[in-house]
Structures are given as structure tokens and as C-alpha cells.
Design a protein around this motif. Structure first.
Motif, PDB file in Angstrom:
ATOM      1  N   ASP A  99      64.397 105.162  -5.586  1.00 44.93           N
ATOM      2  CA  ASP A  99      63.932 105.001  -4.210  1.00 44.93           C
ATOM      3  C   ASP A  99      64.316 103.658  -3.606  1.00 44.93           C
ATOM      4  N   VAL A 100      64.936 102.783  -4.383  1.00 44.59           N
ATOM      5  CA  VAL A 100      65.244 101.442  -3.881  1.00 44.59           C
ATOM      6  C   VAL A 100      66.212 101.505  -2.707  1.00 44.59           C
ATOM      7  N   VAL A 101      67.319 102.221  -2.855  1.00 46.72           N
ATOM      8  CA  VAL A 101      68.319 102.266  -1.784  1.00 46.72           C
ATOM      9  C   VAL A 101      67.745 102.874  -0.506  1.00 46.72           C
ATOM     10  N   PRO A 102      67.055 104.029  -0.556  1.00 43.18           N
ATOM     11  CA  PRO A 102      66.452 104.539   0.689  1.00 43.18           C
ATOM     12  C   PRO A 102      65.475 103.563   1.327  1.00 43.18           C
ATOM     13  N   TYR A 103      64.679 102.880   0.522  1.00 47.56           N
ATOM     14  CA  TYR A 103      63.736 101.905   1.066  1.00 47.56           C
ATOM     15  C   TYR A 103      64.471 100.758   1.746  1.00 47.56           C
ATOM     16  N   VAL A 104      65.523 100.247   1.102  1.00 43.15           N
ATOM     17  CA  VAL A 104      66.265  99.135   1.684  1.00 43.15           C
ATOM     18  C   VAL A 104      66.910  99.548   3.004  1.00 43.15           C
ATOM     19  N   VAL A 105      67.454 100.745   3.052  1.00 41.62           N
ATOM     20  CA  VAL A 105      68.050 101.233   4.306  1.00 41.62           C
ATOM     21  C   VAL A 105      66.991 101.305   5.404  1.00 41.62           C
ATOM     22  N   ALA A 106      65.812 101.838   5.077  1.00 43.45           N
ATOM     23  CA  ALA A 106      64.730 101.928   6.065  1.00 43.45           C
ATOM     24  C   ALA A 106      64.303 100.540   6.534  1.00 43.45           C
ATOM     25  N   GLN A 107      64.239  99.592   5.620  1.00 43.36           N
ATOM     26  CA  GLN A 107      63.860  98.223   5.982  1.00 43.36           C
ATOM     27  C   GLN A 107      64.903  97.587   6.891  1.00 43.36           C
ATOM     28  N   LEU A 108      66.174  97.822   6.603  1.00 42.23           N
ATOM     29  CA  LEU A 108      67.232  97.276   7.458  1.00 42.23           C
ATOM     30  C   LEU A 108      67.169  97.869   8.860  1.00 42.23           C
ATOM     31  N   VAL A 109      66.899  99.154   8.945  1.00 38.14           N
ATOM     32  CA  VAL A 109      66.786  99.808  10.253  1.00 38.14           C
ATOM     33  C   VAL A 109      65.601  99.235  11.028  1.00 38.14           C
ATOM     34  N   GLY A 110      64.459  99.110  10.365  1.00 36.71           N
ATOM     35  CA  GLY A 110      63.286  98.562  11.031  1.00 36.71           C
ATOM     36  C   GLY A 110      63.490  97.130  11.480  1.00 36.71           C
ATOM     37  N   ALA A 111      64.116  96.324  10.632  1.00 28.23           N
ATOM     38  CA  ALA A 111      64.362  94.928  10.983  1.00 28.23           C
ATOM     39  C   ALA A 111      65.315  94.821  12.174  1.00 28.23           C
ATOM     40  N   ALA A 112      66.377  95.609  12.161  1.00 27.11           N
ATOM     41  CA  ALA A 112      67.330  95.584  13.271  1.00 27.11           C
ATOM     42  C   ALA A 112      66.667  96.011  14.573  1.00 27.11           C
ATOM     43  N   ALA A 113      65.797  97.015  14.496  1.00 27.45           N
ATOM     44  CA  ALA A 113      65.100  97.478  15.694  1.00 27.45           C
ATOM     45  C   ALA A 113      64.150  96.405  16.222  1.00 27.45           C
ATOM     46  N   GLY A 114      63.471  95.705  15.312  1.00 31.08           N
ATOM     47  CA  GLY A 114      62.573  94.636  15.738  1.00 31.08           C
ATOM     48  C   GLY A 114      63.313  93.503  16.417  1.00 31.08           C
ATOM     49  N   ALA A 115      64.428  93.073  15.824  1.00 31.46           N
ATOM     50  CA  ALA A 115      65.224  91.994  16.417  1.00 31.46           C
ATOM     51  C   ALA A 115      65.829  92.437  17.746  1.00 31.46           C
ATOM     52  N   ALA A 116      66.297  93.688  17.806  1.00 24.23           N
ATOM     53  CA  ALA A 116      66.896  94.198  19.039  1.00 24.23           C
ATOM     54  C   ALA A 116      65.875  94.239  20.171  1.00 24.23           C
ATOM     55  N   THR A 117      64.643  94.597  19.851  1.00 25.29           N
ATOM     56  CA  THR A 117      63.605  94.643  20.876  1.00 25.29           C
ATOM     57  C   THR A 117      63.349  93.267  21.461  1.00 25.29           C
ATOM     58  N   VAL A 118      63.225  92.258  20.594  1.00 25.42           N
ATOM     59  CA  VAL A 118      63.017  90.889  21.086  1.00 25.42           C
ATOM     60  C   VAL A 118      64.228  90.426  21.893  1.00 25.42           C
ATOM     61  N   PHE A 119      65.426  90.772  21.439  1.00 26.64           N
ATOM     62  CA  PHE A 119      66.656  90.392  22.137  1.00 26.64           C
ATOM     63  C   PHE A 119      66.674  90.977  23.549  1.00 26.64           C
ATOM     64  N   LEU A 120      66.302  92.254  23.677  1.00 28.33           N
ATOM     65  CA  LEU A 120      66.298  92.905  24.986  1.00 28.33           C
ATOM     66  C   LEU A 120      65.236  92.311  25.901  1.00 28.33           C
ATOM     67  N   VAL A 121      64.073  92.021  25.353  1.00 27.32           N
ATOM     68  CA  VAL A 121      63.027  91.375  26.155  1.00 27.32           C
ATOM     69  C   VAL A 121      63.499  90.002  26.614  1.00 27.32           C
ATOM     70  N   SER A 122      64.155  89.276  25.723  1.00 30.23           N
ATOM     71  CA  SER A 122      64.653  87.943  26.061  1.00 30.23           C
ATOM     72  C   SER A 122      65.643  87.997  27.219  1.00 30.23           C
ATOM     73  N   ARG A 123      66.434  89.030  27.277  1.00 28.55           N
ATOM     74  CA  ARG A 123      67.417  89.158  28.355  1.00 28.55           C
ATOM     75  C   ARG A 123      66.751  89.340  29.716  1.00 28.55           C
ATOM     76  N   GLY A 124      65.501  89.788  29.708  1.00 30.06           N
ATOM     77  CA  GLY A 124      64.778  89.952  30.962  1.00 30.06           C
ATOM     78  C   GLY A 124      64.237  88.656  31.518  1.00 30.06           C
ATOM     79  N   GLY A 125      64.319  87.572  30.761  1.00 33.11           N
ATOM     80  CA  GLY A 125      63.886  86.269  31.247  1.00 33.11           C
ATOM     81  C   GLY A 125      65.010  85.550  31.957  1.00 33.11           C
ATOM     82  N   SER A 126      64.891  84.253  32.066  1.00 23.80           N
ATOM     83  CA  SER A 126      65.933  83.485  32.737  1.00 23.80           C
ATOM     84  C   SER A 126      67.198  83.478  31.883  1.00 23.80           C
ATOM     85  N   PRO A 127      68.365  83.479  32.519  1.00 24.24           N
ATOM     86  CA  PRO A 127      69.616  83.428  31.745  1.00 24.24           C
ATOM     87  C   PRO A 127      69.692  82.194  30.849  1.00 24.24           C
ATOM     88  N   GLU A 128      69.160  81.089  31.332  1.00 31.09           N
ATOM     89  CA  GLU A 128      69.205  79.860  30.537  1.00 31.09           C
ATOM     90  C   GLU A 128      68.372  79.996  29.267  1.00 31.09           C
TER      91      GLU A 128
END
Length: 267
Positions: A99-128
Motif C-alpha cells: 500500500d506504500v505506493v498508492p498512499y504516496v501517490v494520494a499524498q502527492l495529489v493532495g499536497a499539489a492540490a493544497g499548494a495549487a489552491t493557495v497559489f490561485l488565491v494568491s493570484r487574486g491579491g495584488s500582483p506585487e
């Protein structure tokens, strides 16, 4: 009148466990990256940032997120949220290797989604503000010129191996059959908070390859070139902790049996 025992709850499916791992890792990354990006230093405050939470706030945010995730998703998936933890548990004989590989894949997906969400929210602020977050590494890990305090490669490797080994050792201890029941997430979250207070000044604190890769993907450049350290070192620390724990604490079937534990340790 006959009495029957209540039916035991069915075990979660692999799909359910992977979903829980992705959700918990999303929570972890969203909390730490969001706090570091939006709240560590309050925008527009040039007088010592009395409104920002600073290093301590970021450490508490991650510790609290892991604790909450462990309570919310731990009963389903075990609450790893970290490839180093999954590998450490497998090395200790506490987690199925298949189960290690499936778990790691799920963790990578969740982490990428979390970072992407913050990145998209950040883009809604000032460009600077958004440009400054990305140019500053988007909470990525680094050494040398990319270290918050200028620590070199050797320091980053050492602190990540040691801190992750401590973290996984605590997880193995507080989830042991003889440990007090119900308190593991509290101990795990508190441990992570303490370890972040040590590691953030050195390399921005990884202890989690999924979290490191997720933020480096958005930072790019030199940050992605250094991410190998934060994939390798936590992994080595987690596996080492698992192997040592298995050798020292899991070899005596009598000592590790719940029936031999003191009454107070059984909860």
C-alpha cells in the motif's frame, strides 16, 4: 432472550483510505503554505509586523492541521499524510508494503492540490504580493542562498534526517498497542510544532517530501533544483526510524502485546 454482539465496523476500502490520505495532506499543505503566505507577515505593516503570526504561528498552524487531520481522517487511512511516514511505518512492520505506493501517490495529489489552491488565491491579491510570494520560493525548502538563515547543504540534510526520524519515532511510539488511547494526534501535532521551530530557520522545514515537491513545483527555478534534498533526507529519516523501532521495540511478542501492558496504558 439471546443477545448478540454489535456488528464490527467494516474496514475502509483502499479507495476510501486513499481519498482520506489525499484530503489530510491537502489540509496539511493548505494550512502551512496558506499561513506562511498570507499571515506570517501581515501585508502593509512595516512596524515589526505585530499583526503577523511569524515563525511560531506557522509552526502551530502545521501542528494543528496534522492533529485535526489525524482525528478526522486517521480512523479511515491511519493519517499518514506524508510519504516519509508511510515508508517509516512500512519499515517498522506496521504498514503493508503493497500500500506504500498508492498512499504516496494520494499524498502527492493532495499536497499539489493544497499548494495549487493557495497559489490561485494568491493570484487574486495584488500582483506585487503574488510575485513576491513566488519569487520568495512560495514557502519552498532550500539551502545556501535559499535558506532562510543561510544554512548550507550539510545542515539541511542533517536537520531533515534527524527531525523526520524523531517525528516518525514519536508516531510509532504513540500509536503502539501499549500507548494511551485517543491522545496520539495531540502528541503528533505537538511534536511537529516543536520540530518546525528548529527546522524553519535552517531550510524552511520539510519533514515531508510531498509538501516539499508541491511548493517547489510552483516556485520553479533554483527551488526545484534543490528539492531532491527534501525528497531524499526525510525519506531516509523515516525509514531509519522505522527500522530502528522495529529492531528495538517490535521483536518481543510478549513485551509488545497489549495484554502485557499496564492497565493505565491501555486507556
Amino acid at each position: 432472550m439471546s443477545s448478540t454482539a454489535p456488528p464490527s465496523p467494516s474496514l475502509p476500502t483502499l479507495r476510501g483510505r486513499l481519498t482520506a490520505e489525499a484530503a489530510g495532506t491537502f489540509l496539511l499543505v493548505f494550512a502551512v503554505v496558506g499561513t506562511a503566505t498570507f499571515t506570517a507577515a501581515f501585508p502593509g505593516d512595516d512596524a515589526g509586523n505585530p499583526l503577523g503570526v511569524g515563525l511560531l504561528g506557522v509552526a502551530i498552524a502545521l501542528g494543528a492541521a496534522v492533529m485535526i487531520g489525524a482525528y478526522a481522517f486517521g480512523p479511515i487511512s491511519g493519517g499518514h499524510f506524508n510519504p516519509a511516514v508511510s515508508l517509516g511505518l512500512a519499515a517498522a512492520g506496521r504498514f503493508a508494503g503493497r500500500d506504500v505506493v498508492p498512499y504516496v501517490v494520494a499524498q502527492l495529489v493532495g499536497a499539489a492540490a493544497g499548494a495549487a489552491t493557495v497559489f490561485l488565491v494568491s493570484r487574486g491579491g495584488s500582483p506585487e504580493s503574488h510575485a513576491g510570494a513566488v519569487e520568495g520560493g512560495f514557502v519552498s525548502n532550500g539551502f545556501g542562498d535559499l535558506s532562510p538563515s543561510g544554512f548550507g547543504l550539510g545542515s539541511a540534510l542533517a536537520v531533515e534526517v534527524v527531525a523526520t526520524a524523531i517525528f516518525v519515532t514519536v508516531i510509532l511510539g504513540v500509536t503502539h498497542a501499549r500507548a494511551a488511547q485517543g491522545f496520539a494526534p495531540l502528541a503528533i501535532g505537538a511534536t511537529l510544532t516543536v520540530l518546525l521551530l528548529v527546522t524553519i530557520p535552517v531550510d524552511n522545514a520539510s519533514l515531508n517530501p510531498a509538501r516539499s515537491l508541491a511548493t517547489a513545483l510552483f516556485a520553479g527555478g533554483d527551488w526545484i533544483a534543490q528539492v531532491w534534498v527534501f525528497l531524499l533526507a526525510p525519506t531516509l529519516g523515516g525509514i531509519a526510524a522505522g527500522l530502528v523501532h522495529r529492531m528495538l521495540f517490535e521483536t518481543d511478542p510478549i513485551a509488545s502485546s497489549p495484554a502485557r501492558a499496564p492497565a493505565g496504558a491501555r486507556g
